[in-house]
Write a protein that holds these residues in place. Sequence first.
Motif: not given
Length: 945
Positions: A339, A343-344, A347, A378, A391, A396, A639-640, A642-643, A646
């Motif tokens: 997970r 996300q990484e 990002e 998403c 996400s 996000g 994780a679209t 959230t990334a 951020r």
Amino acid sequence: MTAPTPHTPPFRDRRLPFAKRIDDLLSRLTLDEKIGFLHQFTPAVERLGIAAFRTGQEALHGVAWMGPATVFPQAVGLGATWNTDLVRRVGEAVSKETRAMRARDERVGLNVWSPTVNLLRHPLWGRGEEGYSEDPKLTSAIAVAYTRGLRGDHPTYWRTAPVLKHWLAHNNETGRDVTSSSVRPRVLHEYDLRAFRETVEAGATAGVMPAYNLVNGRPNHVSPYLNEHLRTWTDDDLLVCSDAGAPSNLVDSEHYFDTHEEATAAALLAGVDSFTDHGTDSSKITARVRGALDKGLLAESDLDTAVRRQLSVRFRLGEFDPEYDPHAPTKDFDTPAHRALAQEAAEQAVVLLKNSAGLLPLAPDTRLAVVGLLADECKLDWYSGTLIHRSTPLEGLYERFGAERVEFAEGVDRVLLKTRAGTFLHVPEADAADEVRGAEGALDPALLAGRTDLPALTTDPAGTELALIDWGEGVLTLRAPDGRYLSVAEDGRVRASADQPGGWVVQETFRLEPHENGHLLKHIGTGRPVSVAADGVRVADEDPEIFELIIVERGEDAVTRVTSQADVVLVVAGNDPHINGRETEDRTTLALPTHQERLLRAACAANPNTVLALISAYPYAVDHSALPALLWTSHGGQATGTALARVLAGDVSPAGRLPQTWYADDSDLPDLLDYDVIGSRQTYLYFEGTPLFPFGHGLSYATFSYADLETRTTDDSLHVSFTVTNTGDMTADEVAQLYGRAVDPAVPRPRRELLAHSRVTLAPGERKELTFDIPLSAFDFWDVSRPGWRREPGPYELLAGASSEDVRLRTTVILDGEEAAPRPVLRRGLAAADFDEQSGIAIVDRTKTSGDAVTPAQGTSGELVYRDCDFGDGISEVSVTVAGEGVVDVSLDGGAVLASLTPQTPTSGPYDYTTVTAGMLAEGVRDVHVRLRGPLRLAHVGFSG
């Protein structure tokens, strides 16, 4: 450790090398068993204790089609990270999840059909989301990283066995099984083959999958390049798996062979080892193989060759040594590490294209208005797994800034559809017993997709207000207030029964076509209009309903309502990966869909502090003159949102870089079927216009300086180093890029070409020296006059910087090489396809098994130029090897025609060649011009004294 017993067959003896074990097993298989191995779904051989096996498990950016899995960014998004270490880790996670899922479901295969290394030559290609880059160097670097992750690090046993897609020169979905990519030798060697070659040579690839298209008139599934090139790049056995249905295409759509027995034999002899055709039904393929054997088109030894390659993969996967296989079983599935990695990756894939007013990053107390069709989505694509976590950008931003500081308007038109009878389309509510929602309240696609037990739409006096979502080019989706999309099931009825558009044939897309005083609502999947019947709304050819479209609220009005009081407006636009550009469907334009353009203009008019975030599988031509900030990311998986949040907040400095050129206008693009990147000046390598954003472009919240460029040349490599310093005030990644170009080339060469890159993380004030060892072969080009690789001696410029156009350092080095020499035409003549320049010419197959010829692309006329042909003391005769009918005119240096050659009678077929001779005087070194008139094929031009 259990030692083999005297009765253990050698193929089960782990002490023997794989080659000897395969020899033994192959000798034990009957002819019928070998034939069975040739289909994708290989049956078990119970008498030998061999399990069933199937080639093919989709794993492009996560395990696909097998249920819930970690979903990483699309392949083009992974390419945008320019981070080979990250991509290797993603591949490793995907392979571990493949093993974990297989432990629960034996349908999950370990032969993964991934990655796609087709180059993103043309931005309108429908499958651009599946590739990494338009550049072969970047593509191969990312592909090598992904395949190494998929393969695993064990020296003997592979975690999964990756197969590269799609061999070769495949960049169009329009007519993809019947069109031929005309690929001149320089483009073949310098561009299309290169990404495959460098990936195969890295040693983590199990094989390739040929593409549906033809190359130079010959289907890829009978390509001689499989043996002439692919299998010379490694000593390993490479498995060639056909694409689905392609073996049948050789007869059914391409008409390249008269019978399926001929086609199957030709594919097998060309190097195809596994036939993916007719789904799980192997009977048709096995019957064709038996027929080919009976007719003498194949020998049993030909089958042995293919089965050996399949067994080589299975041994490497540890199938025959389960007690020693280090990869089985595993529980690495949906782990916290996976997970975090998703996300990484999401990002790192975000590309900041513009930030002219320093609007980004957003201040913590920013009041945001978030609008757009992708703002609370998403999206998945055809090769995604089922989301376990999701996400959206809106979610996000709620999480990052607080829901009280974020206003939202999707911006779709809200409509009613009125019938001729004065009633309105009505969506019945889903009964609680229908279980249309999952445990967390989200619509459950497993429960909704294709359902026929939900009530069909009806009509009533009030109707149901629908969200009309316009995806451009007249394609729209309709959504009920509870989030269910209108869809058509096999019984033809229209229901609110899908959580998202999707499927091989999308059943959720419609068109509104003007008709009489209203509109027909046409269902795209079936091609039929919507009809209102007593038993519910359905699609039917008879009695189509004429609807009046009543707009309750325009999307622009909703946007204006929430944007005017915000500090910053974020417009989230882009595409749905199942609509207007995907497998089987190319795009028609770079333009953002008209409805989304209207939303963007409305947002900018209401608030000048408008940021556009494009979430898309493709580049767009966007007028950004009124925008202070613009970002792009591919559909980033689970994780679209959230990334993106951020990055917008400055928790992460964006460092994604464009993996392909973003063109400013459709007029900058060549024809989709023009594969001559050199002649038509395609991609950043040759494009001479001004792009919207160049290859490698991407901004940061930090600033970086470059210095200390140094070079050193050895016998076979060029050592390059320079330093990069973070001159900003936050830790950030920089993607340092090194390009090269020939300063004064004798033939057209790239304007600049990526030699190496490095993504590095630097703290404020931190300085790092980057070093690269570039093989001198990177400066070679394919010299058609010999033919072969050659490096011109002379000056080469090295360019270091932050993109292909943002050059910070440059120097010139002098490299040794081979001087050019005139073409020895007296000795070899001219192979027709080895031209320097062409106009109106297509390359075609000289025979069905090997060789190239040329023909006028439109069947009327075309011209070829061969530079610097050496006639020595003189010639008196010219000859041409031709098939068909027409005229070949030969001239020198563009002057008058010196010889016109034509067959006395047309030859009997395209492969029935004849040689025609005529007198012609020439001496010294001259340019030869050859003009073809009529639909003939030219294979060779010869000269004699």
